[in-house]
Scaffold this motif. Structure first.
Motif, short mmCIF file in Angstrom:
data_model
loop_
_atom_site.label_atom_id
_atom_site.label_comp_id
_atom_site.label_asym_id
_atom_site.label_seq_id
_atom_site.Cartn_x
_atom_site.Cartn_y
_atom_site.Cartn_z
N TRP A 1 6.10 -0.80 -32.24
CA TRP A 1 6.15 -2.02 -31.44
C TRP A 1 6.26 -3.25 -32.33
O TRP A 1 7.04 -4.17 -32.04
CB TRP A 1 4.91 -2.12 -30.55
CG TRP A 1 5.12 -1.54 -29.19
CD1 TRP A 1 4.59 -0.38 -28.71
CD2 TRP A 1 5.94 -2.06 -28.15
NE1 TRP A 1 5.03 -0.15 -27.43
CE2 TRP A 1 5.85 -1.17 -27.06
CE3 TRP A 1 6.73 -3.19 -28.04
CZ2 TRP A 1 6.53 -1.38 -25.87
CZ3 TRP A 1 7.41 -3.41 -26.84
CH2 TRP A 1 7.29 -2.51 -25.78
N ARG A 2 5.47 -3.29 -33.41
CA ARG A 2 5.53 -4.45 -34.30
C ARG A 2 6.91 -4.56 -34.93
O ARG A 2 7.49 -5.66 -35.01
CB ARG A 2 4.45 -4.32 -35.39
CG ARG A 2 4.46 -5.48 -36.40
CD ARG A 2 3.28 -5.39 -37.33
NE ARG A 2 3.23 -4.13 -38.04
CZ ARG A 2 3.96 -3.87 -39.13
NH1 ARG A 2 4.80 -4.78 -39.60
NH2 ARG A 2 3.86 -2.71 -39.74
N TYR B 1 9.74 -3.49 -33.75
CA TYR B 1 10.69 -3.88 -32.71
C TYR B 1 10.59 -5.38 -32.42
O TYR B 1 11.60 -6.08 -32.30
CB TYR B 1 10.43 -3.06 -31.45
CG TYR B 1 11.22 -3.47 -30.25
CD1 TYR B 1 12.59 -3.27 -30.17
CD2 TYR B 1 10.59 -4.08 -29.17
CE1 TYR B 1 13.31 -3.64 -29.05
CE2 TYR B 1 11.30 -4.46 -28.05
CZ TYR B 1 12.66 -4.24 -27.99
OH TYR B 1 13.37 -4.63 -26.88
N GLU B 2 9.37 -5.87 -32.28
CA GLU B 2 9.18 -7.28 -31.93
C GLU B 2 9.59 -8.20 -33.08
O GLU B 2 9.92 -9.37 -32.85
CB GLU B 2 7.72 -7.51 -31.54
CG GLU B 2 7.38 -6.86 -30.19
CD GLU B 2 5.90 -6.90 -29.88
OE1 GLU B 2 5.11 -7.09 -30.83
OE2 GLU B 2 5.53 -6.74 -28.71
N GLU B 3 9.54 -7.69 -34.32
CA GLU B 3 9.99 -8.49 -35.45
C GLU B 3 11.50 -8.44 -35.63
O GLU B 3 12.04 -9.05 -36.56
CB GLU B 3 9.30 -8.01 -36.73
CG GLU B 3 7.79 -8.32 -36.76
CD GLU B 3 7.12 -7.73 -37.98
OE1 GLU B 3 7.82 -7.03 -38.77
OE2 GLU B 3 5.92 -7.97 -38.16
N GLY B 4 12.18 -7.69 -34.77
CA GLY B 4 13.64 -7.67 -34.80
C GLY B 4 14.22 -6.74 -35.84
O GLY B 4 15.37 -6.92 -36.25
N ARG C 1 13.77 3.19 -27.81
CA ARG C 1 13.28 2.19 -26.87
C ARG C 1 12.53 2.84 -25.71
O ARG C 1 11.57 2.27 -25.18
CB ARG C 1 14.44 1.34 -26.36
CG ARG C 1 15.04 0.45 -27.46
CD ARG C 1 16.29 -0.26 -27.00
NE ARG C 1 16.02 -1.13 -25.88
CZ ARG C 1 16.97 -1.69 -25.14
NH1 ARG C 1 18.24 -1.41 -25.39
NH2 ARG C 1 16.66 -2.49 -24.14
N ASN D 1 14.93 -4.35 -22.08
CA ASN D 1 13.86 -4.64 -23.03
C ASN D 1 12.51 -4.54 -22.34
O ASN D 1 12.30 -5.11 -21.28
CB ASN D 1 14.02 -6.04 -23.63
CG ASN D 1 15.20 -6.09 -24.58
OD1 ASN D 1 15.59 -5.08 -25.14
ND2 ASN D 1 15.76 -7.28 -24.76
N LYS E 1 8.22 -4.74 -23.01
CA LYS E 1 7.17 -5.23 -23.90
C LYS E 1 5.87 -4.49 -23.59
O LYS E 1 5.61 -4.09 -22.47
CB LYS E 1 6.96 -6.74 -23.72
CG LYS E 1 8.19 -7.54 -24.15
CD LYS E 1 8.41 -7.46 -25.65
CE LYS E 1 9.59 -8.28 -26.10
NZ LYS E 1 9.85 -8.14 -27.53
#
Length: 1014
Positions: free
Chosen positions: A931-932, A934-937, A963, A1011, A1013
């Motif tokens: 998750w981290r 993914y969220e950091e791109g 995903r 997407n 979250k």
């Protein structure tokens, strides 16, 4: 022509006026009014029928436009198509519709097209559709239908041309009467649970163009020769259908075939020569069978686009005729026994993109013009005996992404043209005889992630800054010079031992938090070890041996949480060994040949490290367990020597006596147990069967020996037992000891597993054959799964440190098939069992694999039956495995099906990344790390398991699965999908389901998964 006779006239007289009025009335009502009043009435009836259908489905929100309110015509309702005002087509895919198909649907007398895939429709096969007499197209795939297809399915509409029942839970056999639906042109039955036979009568469907039977656990059978009568067939899919034997000669009549998929079966013999003469054939998949012999015949199938005959036992050479296949873009022949040279003509093919010929016995040189005339993006010939130089034009098409040629006999320089290959992602040249400078431009490739060039004679220097997304560099045993790079943000593995690197270790190098292995031994590196090494929170292995390092060992090394191997030997390090080093859980430690002094940390003073401190004259030990070191505070008084000697003697004698007593006692207990297990007391065992068995406890109990043990866990040991000494009859036996310390816990687990597995039947759930018990222990006897667990294949059967292969890695199609199989098992437990079943310990070690890598859910010791569907159950203890447990397990102690969804999401992340569930770094588990990231791109290509890194071929599917894994591991249970939804997404990813799937590299993930979250 004879003159037409005149119709008699009707005279209007007083006597015949009433009949005239009646006749006019009749004519008006029968001929003029149907265009107005009668038709209006029929349309109103159909409108009411649609509303009745909506009510039968529970008034789903997706059908909100189906309403009496407003003036909107029902022909404009969602999913409805009319012809002349009457309903002829209903198309409602992916609308979350639940329940059975309402019988009222066949009141729509003109209905010819019914399309309901990707919903939650359930129940047995809808025989009410027999009444839809005009039905031509029926698709109820990707739903939850169960049970057997009725034997009278021939009563379906005689106009039916398209029948799609795929991706449901239909079982039993395919009825022979299905062969009577003579108008069928497309029949899709793949991805069900058919576990008996498929009938030869399907060969009677002379109009059939598409037949898909793949991914069903049919009873093993040969291919019916009758299928050779399907002369209009263009697509035949039979992957994983348990077929064996040879391909019938009658199949040579299938001259319209464009795609033939017989992969993952047990077909043998030679590949028939007529296959190569099918002129319309575009896609041929025969991989993972037992074909042998040479590839014979003249290749006239000049339209071939993809050819995959990998994972067989083929011999001989690659046919020269393959160079005639101008449309060929994919050539897979890996894992065979092919020999000879690769034909030079393959290098001239204009559309070639992907060549995989690894693990054969190929020799000679590569085609010199390989890549010059085509957009080649992947080339793999590792594990052969190919010699000569690499072709100059490999990246001429500006598409080359992956180059794997390791373990061959290549010589000469690496082509300078590869230095201009900006698309390069993965280059593996190791264990050859390459020499000269490594092209410096390769380090500038923007997508470069993996460089494995070790064990050559390469030279050159490294840039000060490695590419931002490079994760793995292995270049040991070469002749590189210069300094160590200072920056590589995402670097995980850097192995550069036995080169000529010099200078100091850059201070910025110790700031790479993702670094897992750093090996710089046998170089000329000087200076000190940077003190700020605490940022190496992911470091497992550190090797700085045989350099010119000086100064003290940084105490911060002792704070590295996962460091297991430390080698600083052969340097000029001084000072004391930091006490914090003793806190590490080291499997390997070597500080020899330095200038260290002082006392060794007490926790390191044991025989496990007796060779770790050699050639350090200043070191001492207060223990006698470390050889060749002086004793700290050594005194030479004879009395001290004598007293210590006597003390040691008494201790040794006492320990020996105690050991003898314990050994005798243990031997007596062991003998008592052996006598019971060997049959001296077999009458004490009671067998409870859940299936028809042809063995008894006498065939099982005596064989629970140490030599048959294949594993153990917290609740017992597992054995592999061959029944009656026949290798084809094997079972797995899980023995649970019933000692007093574990009575309550194990009894509950045992009872849960027996109750659940004894009552359910599913092709993707491990079969519990019987239970055998006595007063001392309980035995659970399962079907034996030849390929062990998914955990073994992902995390244990990997390359060893010396590069040797323990087993073939799982490719992406196999991993996706395993995910789909496991999802089916969990979907059955959650949605088809009453009451639903929650497993509570889903993990890769509890997903077992049969001989064909079919997945089955196992180990129900922690499962619970839910009292009411969907309601959480309170449990007294936190259960599950670290890394797989959903957050609510530790907070609320309430569980429902969503805890299994979370755990399965972790398994999906394992399949894509190759990481373990607890391998996240920085105190994170895999789900948190993913998750981290993914969220950091972060880019997906950086984290894909190197064993499956085929970016252009499967990248889109991997992204969807990654995903989906994130979606499943959302923190809030309500944000996670159901297992039914998970299965739908995975099934959509599977490109082996025929022409309805998208071409390689063109998979559109967006409609499936937006997407999400956590």
């Amino acid at each position: 022509m004879a003159p037409r006779a005149k119709s008699p006239s009707i005279q209007a007289s007083p006597s015949n006026i009433p009949p005239l009025i009646c006749l006019l009335t009749l004519l008006l009502s029968s001929s003029l009014l149907p265009r107005s009043t009668s038709q209006s009435t029929s349309q109103e009836d159909e409108k009411q029928t649609l509303l009745k259908i909506k009510a039968g489905w529970g008034n789903p929100p997706a059908l909100g436009s189906w309403s009496n309110s407003g003036a909107r015509d029902h022909c404009n309702w969602a999913g409805i198509l009319c012809t002349n005002g009457l309903v002829t087509k209903i198309s409602l895919p992916t609308q979350n519709i639940t329940g059975p198909i309402p019988p009222a649907i066949c009141d729509l007398k003109n209905l010819s097209f019914l399309d309901l895939p990707y919903n939650d429709l359930s129940g047995p096969f809808p025989i009410t559709l027999y009444n839809c007499s005009n039905l031509e197209y029926l698709d109820i795939s990707q739903n939850l239908f169960v049970g057997e297809i009725p034997a009278d399915i021939y009563r379906m509409s005689s106009r039916l041309t398209h029948l799609n029942l795929s991706s449901n839970n239909f079982t039993g056999e395919i009825p022979p009467s299905m062969g009577w639906l003579a108008a069928l042109r497309s029949l899709r039955l793949h991805s069900n649970l058919f576990n008996r036979s498929f009938p030869a009568e399907l060969g009677n469907l002379s109009a059939l163009e598409t037949l898909t039977l793949e991914w069903n656990p049919f009873t093993p059978a040969r291919l019916p020769p009758e299928f050779g009568k399907l002369t209009k067939l263009s697509f035949l899919g039979m992957t994983r259908t348990n077929i064996f034997g040879e391909i019938p000669e009658s199949f040579g009549n299938l001259v319209e075939l464009e795609q033939l998929d017989l992969a993952w079966n047990a077909l043998n013999g030679t590949i028939p020569g007529w296959i190569w003469e099918l002129e319309k054939l575009k896609y041929l998949y025969l991989y993972a069978n037992k074909f042998s012999g040479e590839i014979n015949g003249t290749i006239r199938a000049l339209n071939l686009v993809e050819l995959d005959i990998s994972k067989n036992q083929l011999t001989g050479s690659i046919p020269e005729d393959i160079g005639k296949l101008k449309n060929l873009s994919l050539l897979f022949m890996y894992y065979n026994r092919l020999s000879g040279e690769i034909p030079a003509s393959i290098g001239l093919l204009p559309n070639m993109q992907d060549i995989r010929l690894f693990s054969n016995n190929l020799t000679g040189v590569l085609p010199p013009e390989l890549g010059k005339h085509s957009p080649l993006w992947n080339f793999e010939v590792q594990w052969n005996s190919i010699s000569g130089k690499l072709p100059e034009y490999l990246c001429a098409g500006k598409a080359l992404t992956s180059l794997n040629v390791f373990d061959n006999n290549f010589t000469g320089e690496v082509p300078a043209s590869l230095g201009d290959c900006s698309t390069l992602d993965n280059i593996q040249l190791y264990r050859n005889a390459f020499s000269g400078d490594f092209p410096a431009g390769i380090w500038s490739a923007v997508n470069l992630t993996t460089v494995l060039i070790h064990d050559n004679a390469l030279s050159g220097t490294l840039p000060d800054e490695l590419p931002w997304n490079i994760t793995r560099v292995e270049m040991q045993n070469n002749r590189f010079t210069g300094k160590i790079p200072s920056t590589a943000k995402n670097l995980a593995v850097f192995k550069a031992s036995n080169n000529l690197f010099s200078g100091e270790i850059p201070a910025t190098l110790v700031g790479i938090s993702r670094l897992q292995m750093l090996s710089l031994g046998r170089n000329q590196i000087s200076g000190s070890i940077p003190p700020a090494v605490s940022a190496w929170t992911s470091l497992n292995v550190l090797n700085l041996s045989d350099n010119r390092l000086s100064g003290e060992i940084p105490a911060a090394l002792g704070s590295l949480p996962v460091l297991t191997s430390l080698d600083l030997s052969g340097n000029q390090l001084s000072g004391e060994i930091p006490q914090a080093i003793g806190k590490l859980a080291l499997n390997f430690l070597n500080l020899s040949s330095n200038q260290l002094s002082g006392e060794i940390p007490a926790s390191l003073q044991n025989q496990a490290y007796d060779r770790s401190f050699l050639a350090n004259p200043g070191l001492c030990s207060s223990s006698n367990s470390i050889k060749d070191l002086r004793t700290c505070g050594y005194r030479s008084k004879g009395s001290d020597k004598l007293s210590k000697g006597l003390l040691v003697l008494f201790l040794v004698l006492g320990a020996a006596f105690l050991s003898a007593v314990v050994a005798i006692g243990y031997s007596m207990v062991r003998e008592h147990r052996r006598r019971k297990m060997d049959g001296d007391d077999l009458d004490s065992w009671k067998l409870t069967s859940f299936h028809a068995l042809d063995f008894t406890e006498h065939n099982v109990v005596p064989k629970l020996t140490e030599s048959n043990s294949i594993g153990s866990g917290g609740s017992g040991r597992v054995y592999r037992v061959v029944l009656r000494d026949r290798a084809e009859e094997i079972v797995a036996v899980k023995k649970i000891w019933n000692n007093r310390k574990m009575d309550a816990k194990l009894a509950k687990e045992f009872q849960a597993e027996v109750e659940i597995l004894g009552s359910i039947r599913h092709a993707n759930i491990v079969k519990l054959l019987c239970c055998i018990a006595n007063d001392d222990s309980k035995l659970l006897v399962y079907e034996y799964m030849e390929n062990g667990s998914l955990n073994q294949w992902l995390h244990m059967f990997q390359r060893t440190e010396d590069g040797q292969e323990r087993s073939n890695p799982l490719d992406w199609p196999t991993r996706l098939g395993i995910a789909i199989g496991a999802a089916r098992g969990l979907c059955y437990m959650h949605h088809d069992c009453s009451p639903p079943i929650v497993h509570r310990d889903v993990k890769s070690s509890n997903i077992l694999l049969d001989a064909g890598f079919g997945a089955k859910i196992a180990d129900f010791g922690l499962a619970r039956m839910l009292a009411k569907g969907g309601e959480p159950e309170s449990v007294s203890v936190i259960a599950g495995s670290f890394g797989y447990m959903a957050p609510e397990c530790g907070r609320l102690r309430k569980v429902n099906q969503k805890v299994d969804v979370f755990s399965f999401g972790v398994v999906l992340l394992e399949l894509v990344t190759g990481r373990r569930a607890n391998e996240g770094g920085e105190d994170e588990c895999l789900a948190e790390w993913a998750w981290r990231y993914y969220e950091e791109g972060g880019g997906l290509i950086d984290i894909i398991d190197e064993e499956i890194r085929d970016p252009l071929l499967y990248l889109a599917e991997m992204e969807v699965v990654f995903r989906l894994g994130l979606f499943c591991t959302a923190k809030m249970p309500s944000s996670r999908p159901s297992m039914k939804e998970v299965l739908q997404v995975l099934a959509k990813c599977d490109k082996r389901l025929g022409p309805q799937s998208t071409p390689h590299g063109q998979f559109d993930a967006a409609p499936l998964l937006q997407n999400q979250k956590g």
